[in-house]
Structures are given as structure tokens and as C-alpha cells.
Motif scaffolding. Structure first.
Motif, short mmCIF file in Angstrom:
data_model
loop_
_atom_site.label_atom_id
_atom_site.label_comp_id
_atom_site.label_asym_id
_atom_site.label_seq_id
_atom_site.Cartn_x
_atom_site.Cartn_y
_atom_site.Cartn_z
N THR A 162 0.57 -1.48 -0.10
CA THR A 162 -0.10 -0.26 0.00
C THR A 162 0.65 1.47 -0.22
O THR A 162 2.18 1.04 0.72
CB THR A 162 -0.80 0.19 1.29
N LEU A 163 0.99 2.38 -1.23
CA LEU A 163 1.43 3.54 -1.54
C LEU A 163 0.84 4.72 -1.64
O LEU A 163 -0.23 4.49 -2.69
CB LEU A 163 2.27 3.18 -1.44
N ASP A 164 0.17 5.45 -1.21
CA ASP A 164 -0.06 7.42 -1.49
C ASP A 164 1.36 7.39 -2.21
O ASP A 164 2.27 8.05 -1.88
CB ASP A 164 -0.14 7.86 0.02
N VAL A 165 0.91 7.57 -3.36
CA VAL A 165 2.08 7.87 -4.26
C VAL A 165 1.56 9.46 -4.93
O VAL A 165 2.23 10.03 -5.58
CB VAL A 165 1.91 7.23 -5.76
N ARG A 166 0.82 10.29 -4.50
CA ARG A 166 0.28 10.94 -4.30
C ARG A 166 1.49 12.25 -3.18
O ARG A 166 1.50 13.04 -3.86
CB ARG A 166 -0.99 11.62 -3.71
N GLN A 167 1.80 11.29 -2.27
CA GLN A 167 2.67 12.35 -1.27
C GLN A 167 3.98 11.80 -2.02
O GLN A 167 4.32 10.82 -2.59
CB GLN A 167 2.14 11.74 -0.21
N GLU A 168 4.55 12.79 -1.83
CA GLU A 168 6.34 12.79 -2.00
C GLU A 168 7.17 11.80 -1.53
O GLU A 168 7.54 11.12 -2.81
CB GLU A 168 6.96 13.59 -1.92
N ARG A 169 7.18 10.86 -0.25
CA ARG A 169 8.02 10.52 -0.43
C ARG A 169 7.11 9.36 -0.96
O ARG A 169 7.77 8.12 -0.45
CB ARG A 169 7.22 9.74 1.38
#
Length: 498
Positions: free
Chosen positions: A166-173
Motif C-alpha cells: 500500500t502506497l500513497d503515491v500522491r505524497q512526495e515520499r
């Protein structure tokens, strides 16, 4: 010709390429010695438990990729395939990795939802690739929620054999983690609308600048360019635009029916494209962009209709092919159904007339040959339909076998799973998982030298967060920080148990 990847010339057509191929293919050593095949330019990942197949073969040290940094121990040696040369006794050559699946050691990042992208990823996972599925943090692939919890049958059908991150790719990190994953991957598959990956900062230009060897596969509704590029599309839209829906529905009842063929075809052709590009990379050393769409996939699948139209002006409908190919379906006395496909060999028409006890039909001018039967298709159906209501389906199938008639029961899935040939082919794949058991249909390929296995069930949401991130070099504290910041989510089974 001087083609360059990352500022370095690749091995392309020319003297060096011919020498490399000759050295790989024309090995002649006695006694079955094992040698390295030249030119296998993929690197091993020594941070995982994958075997380093380059050792003992004089493998080159890992190089720093142009355009991005490679951590010291991540790819430190070239993966060399090993080839057993022919023996003096004339037996066929055997590869030393017999028994391994064909894509063992390859890593694919999948950013796919619903069917097309996930199906492409699953097909490649079946072949042995490590497929890391990047999902939205809280709910994951939308198909997860098509049932109780986040482990629905709709999700399981297209996601076995994968790892979930799971990964929020909208955040820079989150974007940084995705790019680092792509740095180490052989391929990336995405099925977002064109432009989405660019807005996320992970389009082909960005990813390939860091990893020139990556195969980047984009699946869409209508293509990455053109007047329909930005239109939304789901399966039925693709079927309708590609000309398939008109072959499956009656003009008097335009309601769509049947399975998600456009999505599945797009995923299938996408996997085919990834494999083709990986093979090309073995020769050139360079990755490439792979694109296909529902429109292209469906139009190719029903390409016969285009050929007939251009040649004869024929506009096909739902009955065109059944009529030309002599395809019939009938009800039997026990309320079941069967299908018959006679095609063009006369022996099958003769066998059918013998099976139904009407050899006189062969002398009827309306049915004397295939062209006549096609012209009088409905009349022949009216002659045959009452006959089939005189026996049970099993009785007819026994007569078909006796007279060599190409026919089969028109199964529903509850009947299919009870069929002995279905069981013999091992089509049913069962998996146990903390979030629920699942059953899927196996990959239709049977590779006898490198057999496929299905050991890994569909993943829980975020089930492999720690494993994947640790391999990227993140510490436990860094992973915990990402979780606190909402960049990653909780591990699926752990979240359920909390």
C-alpha cells in the motif's frame, strides 16, 4: 549503427552482436560441461533470497546505471543464464534451470485496478515473476470491496501470486518509494487513464531516465494519443467500440451480456507485449514503452470481421459466424443444452445426420453442402431442434462420440467443476489465506520443461509492506514513520486482527 542507452552504446546489429550470438548459440564442448550464455545482461538482486546465478561463471561486476544511483549491494553482478551443451550421445540439450518457472528472478511493479492491469500482472506472476502490486492505502484495488471485507472473489480472480504494497503515491515520499521500486524492476504495468502517471511523476520518461532497462506497459481504453485519449472507459465501452458487442447481442435486444472480454483481452495482450519487450531487451540491452488499449485489443480479436468487410462488404452480426461455421445449440429432453460446431469437413455433417437418424438430410438440396446449409441455416435448425428434445443430453453426447460429431455440453460453472476432464487438467487452483480461501482457474499454459506453480495466494491489502520496503533499504523506524504519515497502510491480516 550506434544506439545508446544511458550514454553507453548497446549491443545491436553489427559485428559485436553477431559475435555475442555466436558465442551464446554455438557452444561445442564435450562431456556436458556447464557454461554461461553470453549477453544475458540482467542483474541479480542480492538483497533478497534469490540465488546469484552469476557466481562461478565469470560474471561482471554490477555497474552504476546512468541517470540514477544503484545502492552498493543491490545489483552487484550480472545474472547469467546457464546452458548445458549437447552431449556426445546425441541427447537434446537441457537447461540447468529445468523446473524453474520461466520468469524466475524478474520483478514487475503493477499499478493496476479492476481487470486489465491485474490480469496482465497475474499472467506474468504465474510464469514466475515477482509481481509487486502497488495499491491505494485504505481500500486498495477497487475489486477488493466487491464482497465482504477487502478480499472479494472479484479481486482474488485476478491477483494470485502477487505481493501487496500500500502506497500513497500522491505524497512526495510515496512517489519516491515508487520510483525506487521502478529503479530495481524489470517491468512496470499500469492501466490508468492517459496522463495520470505523468501527474504522479512516474511516467515512462521519468522512470526510464532512471532505469533505461525497464519495460513500461501502459493499458488504456483508446490509446495514449488521439481524439478519444481522455475518455473514460470500462470493459463494455471497449467491447462496443472495438466491434465485439455487436457480435454478442441481438439487434432487437441491445443489452450487453457476458464476461469482461475487453478487459481480459487487453490484459492478455499487455502481458504478451511485456514478454516481447523483455526478449528484445536481451538483444539490445534497452527497455521500451509498451502500449495497448481495449479498442486495439478487441478490434484485433474480432479482426476477421474487418477482413470480410473489406473483401466482401459483409457487415457481421451475432449470427454471421455461427451460420458460416455451422454452429448450433439445442435444448434436450432433460432441460439441458448442448452445442455443435460442424465447420466444413463433410464427415462431421454426415456423422450428425447419422447420430440423429436423418441421413436423408444429406440429399436435401437445401443442405447438400456447407454453402447450402449456411444459406438455409434457420431451416436446418428447425429440422433438427425437435429431434434433440427426444433424448437427454448425455444420450446425445454418447451418440456424438460414437459418430465423431464435434459437440459438447453447454455447461454452467457448477457443471463444469464436476467434469472429469476439468479435473484431469487441474484447472481448479485452491488457496488458503488468513482473510479467506479462494479458488481460481489455472493459467492455460502447460510448460513441461519449466512448469508453472501456484503457491502464492492473492495477497491481503498491504500484506508485504515491510518485506518490500525493507528490501529497498528502509529501516523499521523509517517504515513506522511512513505508516504514521499515511504514506503506507497497515498490513492486511494484522489490520483485521487488531
Amino acid at each position: 549503427m550506434d544506439c545508446r542507452v544511458g550514454g553507453r552504446p548497446t549491443l545491436v546489429a553489427g559485428t559485436r552482436e553477431r559475435f555475442r550470438r555466436a558465442r551464446a548459440r554455438r557452444v561445442r564442448l564435450a562431456g556436458g560441461d556447464v557454461v554461461c550464455r553470453a549477453g544475458a545482461g540482467r542483474h541479480a538482486d542480492t538483497r533478497t533470497d534469490r540465488p546469484h546465478t552469476g557466481s562461478g561463471c565469470g560474471g561482471a561486476r554490477g555497474r552504476r546505471r546512468s541517470g540514477h544511483r544503484v545502492r552498493g549491494s543491490r545489483r552487484v553482478a550480472a545474472r547469467r543464464r546457464r546452458l548445458r551443451v549437447p552431449r556426445d550421445d546425441g541427447h537434446a540439450a537441457m537447461t540447468s534451470n529445468t523446473g524453474q518457472r520461466p520468469l524466475e528472478g524478474f520483478t514487475i511493479v503493477e499499478m493496476g485496478n479492476f481487470i486489465a492491469g491485474p490480469y496482465a500482472g497475474m499472467l506474468l506472476a504465474d510464469l514466475g515473476a515477482e509481481v509487486i502490486k502497488v495499491e491505494e492505502v485504505k481500500s486498495g484495488d477497487p475489486f477488493r470491496a466487491w464482497g465482504k471485507g477487502l478480499y472479494s472473489p472479484a479481486f482474488c480472480a485476478f491477483n494470485r501470486g502477487k505481493k501487496s504494497l500500500t502506497l500513497d503515491v500522491r505524497q512526495e515520499r510515496g512517489r519516491d518509494v515508487l520510483l525506487r521500486l521502478a529503479d530495481e524492476a524489470d517491468a512496470l504495468i499500469e492501466n490508468f487513464r492517459p496522463g495520470v502517471m505523468a501527474r504522479l511523476g512516474a511516467d515512462y520518461e521519468t522512470v526510464s531516465a532512471r532505469n533505461p532497462r525497464i519495460v513500461y506497459c501502459s493499458l488504456s481504453g483508446f490509446g495514449q494519443s488521439g481524439p478519444y485519449r481522455d475518455r473514460p472507459s470500462y470493459d463494455t465501452v471497449g467491447q462496443a467500440m472495438g466491434g465485439l458487442l455487436a457480435l454478442l447481442t441481438d439487434s432487437d435486444d441491445p443489452r450487453p451480456r457476458g464476461p469482461a472480454l475487453a478487459d481480459s483481452l487487453t490484459g492478455l495482450f499487455g502481458a504478451f507485449g511485456v514478454l516481447s519487450a523483455l526478449m528484445a531487451r536481451e538483444r539490445t540491452g534497452a527497455g521500451q514503452k509498451v502500449e495497448t488499449s481495449q479498442l486495439e485489443s478487441v478490434a484485433a480479436f474480432v479482426g476477421e470481421t474487418l477482413t470480410f468487410y473489406e473483401a466482401q462488404g459483409m457487415v457481421s452480426n451475432a449470427w454471421t459466424r455461427p451460420r458460416l461455421a455451422q454452429v448450433y445449440g439445442f435444448d434436450t429432453t432433460d432441460g439441458k443444452q448442448l452445442a455443435i460446431h460442424l465447420s466444413s469437413p463433410p464427415k462431421f455433417w454426415e456423422g450428425l445426420t447419422d447420430a440423429v437418424g436423418r441421413p436423408d438430410l444429406r440429399d436435401d438440396p437445401r443442405f447438400v453442402d456447407r454453402n447450402a446449409r449456411a444459406e438455409h441455416y434457420n431451416e436446418l435448425y428447425e429440422e433438427l431442434a425437435p429431434l434433440f428434445k427426444q433424448r437427454t443430453r448425455d444420450e446425445w453426447l454418447a451418440l456424438f462420440e460414437q459418430h465423431d460429431v464435434p459437440g459438447a455440453p453447454a455447461y454452467r460453472v457448477n457443471e463444469l467443476v464436476e467434469d472429469p476432464q476439468f479435473a484431469h487438467q487441474g484447472i481448479r487452483i485452491e488457496h488458503a489465506h488468513p482473510e479467506g480461501d479462494s479458488v481460481t482457474a489455472k493459467n492455460p499454459l502447460n510448460l513441461l520443461g519449466t512448469p508453472l506453480t501456484y503457491d502464492v495466494p492473492p495477497p491481503g491489502l498491504g500484506e508485504h509492506n515491510e518485506e518490500v520496503l525493507s528490501r529497498l533499504g528502509l529501516t523499521a523506524d523509517e517504515i513506522a514513520t511512513l505508516r504514521q504519515e499515511g504514506v503506507i497502510g497497515e498490513r492486511g491480516p494484522a489490520a483485521l486482527g487488531s
